[in-house]
Design an enzyme around this catalytic site. Structure first.
Site, mmCIF file in Angstrom:
data_model
loop_
_atom_site.group_PDB
_atom_site.id
_atom_site.type_symbol
_atom_site.label_atom_id
_atom_site.label_comp_id
_atom_site.label_asym_id
_atom_site.label_seq_id
_atom_site.Cartn_x
_atom_site.Cartn_y
_atom_site.Cartn_z
ATOM 1 N N LYS A 53 11.483 5.961 -17.016
ATOM 2 C CA LYS A 53 10.116 5.105 -17.717
ATOM 3 C C LYS A 53 9.161 6.118 -17.933
ATOM 4 C CE LYS A 53 11.200 0.913 -14.907
ATOM 5 N NZ LYS A 53 10.828 0.134 -13.798
ATOM 6 N N GLN A 97 7.110 0.397 -8.719
ATOM 7 C CA GLN A 97 8.513 0.273 -8.899
ATOM 8 C C GLN A 97 8.934 -0.659 -7.388
ATOM 9 O OE1 GLN A 97 10.505 0.948 -11.313
ATOM 10 N NE2 GLN A 97 12.224 0.353 -10.430
ATOM 11 N N ASP A 120 4.330 -4.782 -16.010
ATOM 12 C CA ASP A 120 5.376 -5.596 -15.718
ATOM 13 C C ASP A 120 5.405 -7.113 -15.790
ATOM 14 O OD1 ASP A 120 7.669 -4.121 -14.736
ATOM 15 O OD2 ASP A 120 6.646 -3.579 -12.840
HETATM 16 N N1 GUN Z 1 13.137 -2.949 -9.931
HETATM 17 C C1 GUN Z 1 13.990 -3.368 -10.845
HETATM 18 N N2 GUN Z 1 13.527 -3.854 -12.055
HETATM 19 C C2 GUN Z 1 12.021 -3.651 -11.962
HETATM 20 C C3 GUN Z 1 10.940 -3.804 -12.851
HETATM 21 O O1 GUN Z 1 11.388 -4.382 -13.847
HETATM 22 N N3 GUN Z 1 9.855 -3.322 -12.520
HETATM 23 C C4 GUN Z 1 9.457 -2.873 -11.445
HETATM 24 N N4 GUN Z 1 8.267 -2.509 -11.122
HETATM 25 N N5 GUN Z 1 10.453 -2.786 -10.356
HETATM 26 C C5 GUN Z 1 11.654 -3.086 -10.752
#
Ligand code: GUN
Length: 283
Positions: A53, A97, A120
């Site tokens: 990311k 995350q 998100d």
């Molecule tokens: N863990 C798995 N997918 C995601 C996501 O799209 N965002 C976040 N913050 N954590 C995740």
């Protein structure tokens, strides 16, 4: 006839290229888009996702940094950092995350992120806006899937859409997006009595359960559009989806591969949301 493949890598590249001009325009006005990614603990999959990311942001000229905490960090420390980032005018997106360690109250952490920086799309207010059909930030994975439907020329209105999986991250926001697009939506999950009954009549099938190759060719309707959100690691180290690609591609009309399908689109839509957040701030 074998299905056509929706290439997530190619679409992600195309979109990311188009984002560069928007990033440059914002940077020229002193609003370079900035994303902070918070990682708690040492989950190896999460470490990879977070690195990807941050790098994806840097690659198109955005600002990005990760903040890493030990797994036993006090929740109050993370909440204080989120409050600091909420007030930082150089940061437009904040992502924590998931999953978080057991001692965390996930909902409390997600609700602490300012709705304007919730790239998100997990804050209750953003989920509510999506449910009402006026989305502000859309969760990145289902948002990416919608872009794939667009790319594949899939008309969703009036279609029978079946989602397997009811997570807050994928299944539920996917259902809302498909309802808003005019599909008739069914959400299946671990308590569903007759999964086959539902998958067999799906014009659009989205698999988001985390079970390797659980959707097989004999479970789908001829000509179906099959979207595989799963990313599973097999004992031999290879990645595979929730869909058995080899058998499903002989029955479906359109299908997404793993890897190279939905995965790259998730990060792409995170970039889109962060740029959008910066554009809103700069207006
Ligand atoms: N863990 C798995 N997918 C995601 C996501 O799209 N965002 C976040 N913050 N954590 C995740």
């Amino acid at each position: 006839m074998a299905a056509q493949i929706i290439d997530g890598n190619a679409l992600a590249q195309e979109l990311r290229q188009s984002f560069k001009a928007r990033v440059d325009a914002l940077a020229a006005k002193g609003h370079r888009p900035g994303l902070v990614v918070i990682l708690v603990g040492e989950n190896p999959a999460s470490q990879v996702y977070v690195r990807n990311k941050v790098n994806a942001c840097l690659n198109i000229g955005m600002h990005s940094e990760k903040i890493v905490y030990d797994a036993d960090v006090d929740q109050a420390v993370v909440l204080a950092k989120i409050a600091e980032l909420n007030a930082d005018p150089n940061i437009h997106g904040i992502l924590v995350q998931l999953p978080l360690p057991k001692h965390f109250d996930e909902e409390k952490v997600l609700e602490a992120i300012s709705v304007e920086k919730d790239v998100d799309g997990f804050h209750a207010e953003n989920v509510g806006a999506l449910a009402q059909g006026n989305p502000r930030f859309i969760a990145c994975t289902p948002y990416g899937v919608m872009k794939m439907f667009e790319k594949g020329g899939v008309d969703l209105a009036g279609k029978e859409a079946v989602i397997v999986g009811r997570s807050n991250i994928v299944g539920k926001p996917m259902a809302l997006l498909l309802i808003n697009a005019g599909a008739t939506v069914t959400v299946c999950h671990s308590k569903t009595k007759d999964l086959l009954f539902h998958t067999k009549r799906a014009d659009i099938l989205v698999a988001a359960v985390g079970k390797p190759k659980m959707i097989t060719g004999d479970m789908i309707k001829p000509g179906a559009v099959v979207i595989d959100v799963g990313i599973n690691r097999l004992p031999d180290g290879k990645l595979c989806g929730d869909v058995d690609f080899d058998s499903c591609k002989e029955v479906a009309s359109l299908i997404t591969p793993v890897p190279g399908g939905v995965g790259p689109m998730t990060i792409t839509m995170l970039l889109a949301n962060t740029i959008e957040a910066a554009e809103r701030k700069s207006r």
